[in-house]
Design a protein around this motif. Structure first.
Motif, PDB file in Angstrom:
ATOM      1  N   ARG A  80      20.716 -21.339   6.967  1.00 48.82           N
ATOM      2  CA  ARG A  80      19.919 -22.551   6.758  1.00 48.82           C
ATOM      3  C   ARG A  80      20.773 -23.797   6.948  1.00 48.82           C
ATOM      4  O   ARG A  80      20.319 -24.799   7.512  1.00 48.82           O
ATOM      5  N   GLU A  81      22.030 -23.750   6.483  1.00 46.00           N
ATOM      6  CA  GLU A  81      22.933 -24.884   6.683  1.00 46.00           C
ATOM      7  C   GLU A  81      23.207 -25.103   8.174  1.00 46.00           C
ATOM      8  O   GLU A  81      23.255 -26.249   8.646  1.00 46.00           O
TER       9      GLU A  81
ATOM     10  N   ASN B  34      22.046 -18.501   2.983  1.00 40.86           N
ATOM     11  CA  ASN B  34      22.046 -19.964   2.893  1.00 40.86           C
ATOM     12  C   ASN B  34      22.888 -20.595   4.008  1.00 40.86           C
ATOM     13  O   ASN B  34      22.640 -21.739   4.419  1.00 40.86           O
TER      14      ASN B  34
ATOM     15  N   GLY C 267      18.046 -13.812   8.679  1.00 39.39           N
ATOM     16  CA  GLY C 267      17.883 -15.247   8.845  1.00 39.39           C
ATOM     17  C   GLY C 267      18.029 -15.671  10.294  1.00 39.39           C
ATOM     18  O   GLY C 267      17.284 -16.527  10.784  1.00 39.39           O
TER      19      GLY C 267
ATOM     20  N   GLU D 184      21.223 -24.324  10.672  1.00 36.80           N
ATOM     21  CA  GLU D 184      20.016 -24.902  11.266  1.00 36.80           C
ATOM     22  C   GLU D 184      19.926 -26.397  10.967  1.00 36.80           C
ATOM     23  O   GLU D 184      19.502 -27.190  11.806  1.00 36.80           O
TER      24      GLU D 184
ATOM     25  N   SER E 209      15.060 -17.363  12.880  1.00 35.79           N
ATOM     26  CA  SER E 209      15.306 -18.740  13.297  1.00 35.79           C
ATOM     27  C   SER E 209      14.696 -19.041  14.665  1.00 35.79           C
ATOM     28  O   SER E 209      14.655 -18.190  15.554  1.00 35.79           O
TER      29      SER E 209
END
Length: 326
Positions: free
Chosen positions: A143-144, A140, A179, A146, A183
């Motif tokens: 994702r934060e 996660n 992740g 990004e 990306s």
């Protein structure tokens, strides 16, 4: 050992830290230099952001502030701020100049700045999230990161030449590595211990597209004696220059660029700024160009420089006349 997280092969070589950790006392050795506003404008570096606190701007001043106000080391504020300042100082060793940011519109970013890579025309803009976690980091966080990439303010960041960095005191998990590999953004992972020791560095293939293909990570000898080892970031096999050295080189190049205008001594800061005002107005693409080790030239012709100096003189006369009329 060079570490690269390949987006195509979904493969990463993990750095296993077997060397002794070198402890540092930042409160006694820390010296925060900074790049002056004129130098930033000359080399087209982003402006310094507004500081989130008027009470401290580096680790020593924060420690004094915490002692003065009775801020407990166990509090979230203390732990997080201490870690951010530790990261800020640690990464100066590798040519990274950082400033703390914060507030309502910080997009989740803790540090922003520039990464000065040798033999590259432009330093890479970097923004960082620092997570002083005691548990393993989850995907996660990627994702934060990004999301922060998409939410950066426009001022100083209107460039594709930037990378996002996630810094934690724990090793990257498989979820983090996967992740990063998936990306579409240039992402870097740094494991920095709470004492300021760099222990792991990973990045995805998009980072190489920024001209950073010769970036590497090695176990380097150094410290109190030759038997000690530490983890370092390298460029083409050599350790990256310390930010102190980068700032010294920028000042030398700045002096050589000013010499091209016939400047042979001290120049008032306001006059230097006015010189840049004229240059940026009429020749916005002008930037000092390296022609060799610590040698610099201008993109302007002799006629262009003569025009700039004439315009600067006209503005100086106007300012003088306006000052006398008041």
């Amino acid at each position: 050992m060079r570490l690269l997280l390949s987006a195509s092969k979904h493969h990463v070589a993990n750095l296993k830290t077997t060397s002794r950790i070198i402890k540092r006392n930042f409160s006694r050795t820390f010296t925060q230099n900074d790049i002056a506003p004129f130098t930033r404008r000359l080399f087209k570096l982003p402006p310094v952001p507004n500081a989130p606190s008027q009470n401290h701007d580096d680790l020593p001043s924060f420690l004094q502030y915490a002692l003065r106000t009775g801020l407990e080391p166990s509090t979230t504020t203390y732990v997080g701020t201490h870690y951010e300042y530790t990261v800020q100082q640690t990464l100066r060793r590798y040519g990274i100049s950082l400033h703390r940011v914060g507030g309502r519109d910080d997009a989740g970013v803790d540090l922003v700045g520039t990464w000065h890579i040798p033999q590259t025309e432009h330093p890479v803009r970097v923004f960082m999230q620092c997570k002083a976690l005691r548990r393993k980091a989850g995907p996660n966080l990627v994702r934060e990161l990004e999301g922060s990439f998409r939410s950066l303010p426009a001022v100083g960041w209107r460039t594709l030449h930037k990378a996002a960095v996630l810094v934690c005191p724990t090793q990257a998990t498989k979820g983090i590595r996967d992740g990063m590999a998936r990306s579409s953004y240039p992402l870097v992972w740094l494991m920095v211990g709470r004492d300021g020791t760099l222990q792991q560095a990973l990045w995805n293939a998009n980072v190489e597209k920024l001209g950073m293909g010769m970036l590497g990570v090695e176990t380097l000898h150094g410290g109190r004696d030759a038997s000690e080892k530490r983890i370092g970031l390298t460029w083409d096999g050599s350790e990256l220059p310390h930010m102190d050295r980068v700032e010294e080189d920028l000042l030398q190049l700045q002096g050589k660029w000013l010499n091209l205008w016939g400047w042979k001594g001290m120049m008032d800061e306001s006059i230097k700024m006015q010189l840049l005002d004229v240059v940026e107005e009429y020749f916005p693409e002008e930037k000092p160009l390296l022609t060799g080790p610590k040698e610099v030239c201008s993109t302007l012709s002799d006629a262009d420089r003569a025009f700039v100096l004439e315009e600067l003189e006209r503005r100086q006369r106007r300012i003088h006349v306006e000052g006398q009329s008041k």
